[in-house]
Design a protein around this motif. Structure first.
Motif, mmCIF file in Angstrom:
data_model
loop_
_atom_site.group_PDB
_atom_site.id
_atom_site.type_symbol
_atom_site.label_atom_id
_atom_site.label_comp_id
_atom_site.label_asym_id
_atom_site.label_seq_id
_atom_site.Cartn_x
_atom_site.Cartn_y
_atom_site.Cartn_z
ATOM 1 N N ALA A 257 56.070 40.904 41.384
ATOM 2 C CA ALA A 257 55.280 41.127 42.588
ATOM 3 C C ALA A 257 53.821 40.777 42.334
ATOM 4 O O ALA A 257 53.355 40.770 41.188
ATOM 5 N N VAL A 258 53.108 40.508 43.424
ATOM 6 C CA VAL A 258 51.660 40.327 43.398
ATOM 7 C C VAL A 258 51.080 41.305 44.403
ATOM 8 O O VAL A 258 51.569 41.396 45.544
ATOM 9 N N ARG A 259 50.040 42.041 44.006
ATOM 10 C CA ARG A 259 49.485 43.073 44.881
ATOM 11 C C ARG A 259 47.977 42.927 44.994
ATOM 12 O O ARG A 259 47.307 42.546 44.034
ATOM 13 N N GLY A 260 47.465 43.260 46.180
ATOM 14 C CA GLY A 260 46.037 43.253 46.415
ATOM 15 C C GLY A 260 45.525 44.655 46.658
ATOM 16 O O GLY A 260 46.193 45.472 47.317
ATOM 17 N N TYR A 261 44.334 44.971 46.111
ATOM 18 C CA TYR A 261 43.752 46.302 46.205
ATOM 19 C C TYR A 261 42.313 46.217 46.716
ATOM 20 O O TYR A 261 41.606 45.239 46.458
ATOM 21 N N ASP A 262 41.903 47.268 47.403
ATOM 22 C CA ASP A 262 40.518 47.387 47.847
ATOM 23 C C ASP A 262 39.648 47.699 46.641
ATOM 24 O O ASP A 262 39.883 48.685 45.938
ATOM 25 N N ALA A 263 38.637 46.880 46.403
ATOM 26 C CA ALA A 263 37.800 47.076 45.223
ATOM 27 C C ALA A 263 36.923 48.312 45.335
ATOM 28 O O ALA A 263 36.443 48.822 44.319
ATOM 29 N N SER A 264 36.708 48.829 46.540
ATOM 30 C CA SER A 264 35.868 50.022 46.718
ATOM 31 C C SER A 264 36.620 51.312 46.451
ATOM 32 O O SER A 264 36.064 52.255 45.893
ATOM 33 N N SER A 265 37.899 51.339 46.848
ATOM 34 C CA SER A 265 38.645 52.590 46.769
ATOM 35 C C SER A 265 39.869 52.543 45.872
ATOM 36 O O SER A 265 40.404 53.592 45.492
ATOM 37 N N GLY A 266 40.344 51.360 45.548
ATOM 38 C CA GLY A 266 41.575 51.233 44.776
ATOM 39 C C GLY A 266 42.824 51.303 45.623
ATOM 40 O O GLY A 266 43.944 51.192 45.101
ATOM 41 N N ALA A 267 42.683 51.477 46.939
ATOM 42 C CA ALA A 267 43.846 51.551 47.824
ATOM 43 C C ALA A 267 44.547 50.189 47.895
ATOM 44 O O ALA A 267 43.894 49.148 47.953
ATOM 45 N N ARG A 268 45.874 50.209 47.908
ATOM 46 C CA ARG A 268 46.611 48.954 48.005
ATOM 47 C C ARG A 268 46.478 48.391 49.408
ATOM 48 O O ARG A 268 46.683 49.090 50.412
ATOM 49 N N ARG A 269 46.164 47.110 49.503
ATOM 50 C CA ARG A 269 46.021 46.432 50.788
ATOM 51 C C ARG A 269 47.263 45.645 51.173
ATOM 52 O O ARG A 269 47.621 45.565 52.341
#
Length: 465
Positions: free
Chosen positions: A100-112
């Motif tokens: 898998a490839v995952r993207g995260y919010d750099a401010s909060s670490g929440a997965r986008r």
């Protein structure tokens, strides 16, 4: 300029890399020197932080202060060795692994977002154009595992790093059996293009649309290997010569390695030249990019031999004198050949001097690429790092910054012209191990993907206490 390593990397220029349209001049290797396994993660952490802070408006970190955890992503389950990587593009962190490839919010670490290859197919390799916010990965074809279909890594896929949406697909030449060293991956990216390695040459496409930009014809009798994209040229290794082929992989029998450079806007061949001097270097020899521009490789004499040299070329393809892995300046061990930095005229490495059988002293040394001779450093008595062992390099504000460790990790700031040391900073001992580090706003973000033995958190963000 500085290199993501295949990656270490990738670049300040990345070869690999390939990390952001250039070749990564701070590529790391998995092997570590004796007694350094605790210190290396600290060094990697600090090195990448300083590198990225230099590219932004400043991260505001004080090296005299400790840092605490701002956020953590959940622990990932155990992974595999393929498809791994991490990048920061704008305000999005991207983490790639085999499944898998995952993207995260750099401010909060929440997965986008999350991209999962269809069926049971696996991600083989990934390269990013972070300025263009596009990740190019190769995966198994037809949504099934390679063992089921016999088509490993046969599809190239472009993913928008902002939202994880697929932008385009293209058939990709499968990695030929037995050519993993010569052609570890079939794609590199940067500067708005993705370069795909095909059997008939190099094909560049627009990273966002997949539309063809150019096709580069190779010199007659040559087969393409690994590539790396820099701002002023696309670097490539070629296997050239011999009219015979192996029936199994259609590869030129007895071919020797050449280096070549192509114009990134048109694909025109700028120059090509053999890597070896009077003695040819075989295509299956261990050769790795240190820099794409200027083009510098670390090349064994044959196979995986300890002997060899850094081979570099001028802007017109004229070869510079080789810098041997062993000389009066000490010995550059196989595990340390990619612990190196390159600017427009010099190579910076850390040879070791044997004091006793079990004791080595490492000395930061600068070589002039044009002459192959040390400019400063190069002797056991010429210690530029106060006994610490340099492990990661970058150029910032006209200074050479070296991450090193002795009793703890430290940041050394030197004048690259003279090797004179300006400043030394102790690094926070609480910094966790890392494979990549990014600076975002006032945060230090650690990425992990290299150690597959135990589950780990893809990202952790630190802030000043």
């Amino acid at each position: 300029m500085m290199i993501a390593a295949e990656e270490r990397r990738d670049v300040l220029w990345a070869v690999d890399g390939n990390r952001s349209g250039g070749v990564d001049m701070t590529t790391q290797v998995n092997d570590v020197r004796s007694g350094r396994r605790i210190g290396r993660p600290l060094i990697r952490t600090a090195a990448a932080l300083v590198s990225l802070c230099s590219l932004t408006a400043g991260c505001g970190f004080s090296w005299a202060e400790d840092m605490g955890v701002a956020w953590n992503t959940p622990v990932d389950r155990k992974g595999e060795t393929q498809g791994n990587g991490a990048w920061l593009s704008g305000d999005t962190l991207v983490h790639s692994r085999f499944d898998a490839v995952r993207g995260y919010d750099a401010s909060s670490g929440a997965r986008r977002w999350e991209y999962v290859p269809p069926g049971r197919s696996a991600v083989c390799h990934a390269a990013a154009d972070t300025d263009g916010s596009v990740l190019i990965l190769t995966r198994d074809a037809d949504g099934a595992s390679a063992s089921a279909k016999g088509e490993p890594c046969a599809t190239a896929v472009a993913i928008d790093m902002k939202n994880g949406r697929e932008l385009w697909q293209a058939p990709d030449a499968a990695t030929d059996r037995g050519l993993d060293r010569f052609r570890p991956s079939s794609v590199s990216a940067g500067g708005g293009i993705a370069v795909l390695v095909k059997k008939d040459g190099l094909h560049a496409v627009d990273v966002r649309t997949g539309k063809s930009r150019w096709k580069a014809a190779l010199p007659q009798g040559c087969v393409p290997g690994r590539t790396a994209v820099a701002e002023r040229q696309v670097a490539a290794l070629l296997a050239c010569g011999s009219t015979g082929t192996h029936q199994e992989d259609e590869f030129p029998e007895g071919a020797e390695l050449h280096a070549a450079a192509f114009a990134p806007a048109t694909g025109a061949l700028l120059w090509s030249a053999p890597l070896g001097g009077r003695s040819a270097i075989r295509w299956d020899t261990r050769v790795e990019f240190v820099s794409a521009d200027p083009l510098v490789v670390a090349a064994s004499d044959s196979g995986d031999s300890d002997s060899g040299a850094y081979v570099s070329f001028g802007r017109n393809g004229r070869p510079n004198p080789p810098i041997d892995f062993s000389g009066s300046y000490g010995e550059i061990e196989p595990s340390d050949r990619l612990t190196a930095a390159v600017d427009d005229s010099r190579l910076y490495v850390v040879p070791n001097h044997t004091v006793r059988i079990s004791r080595h002293e490492y000395r930061l040394t600068a070589f002039d690429l044009a002459t192959g001779e040390p400019v400063w450093g190069g002797t056991r008595d010429d210690d530029r790092l106060d006994g610490d062992v340099g492990d990661h390099f970058l150029f910032q504000d006209g200074k050479l910054t070296v991450l090193a460790w002795g009793d703890r990790a430290r940041l050394h700031v030197l004048d690259p012209a003279t090797g004179d040391q300006h400043d030394v900073y102790d690094l926070p001992e609480e910094l966790d191990g890392a494979d990549e580090i990014f600076g975002y706003e006032d945060r230090l973000i650690v990425a992990r993907y290299g150690d597959q033995a135990e589950p780990s958190r893809p990202f952790t963000a630190y802030k000043r206490l």
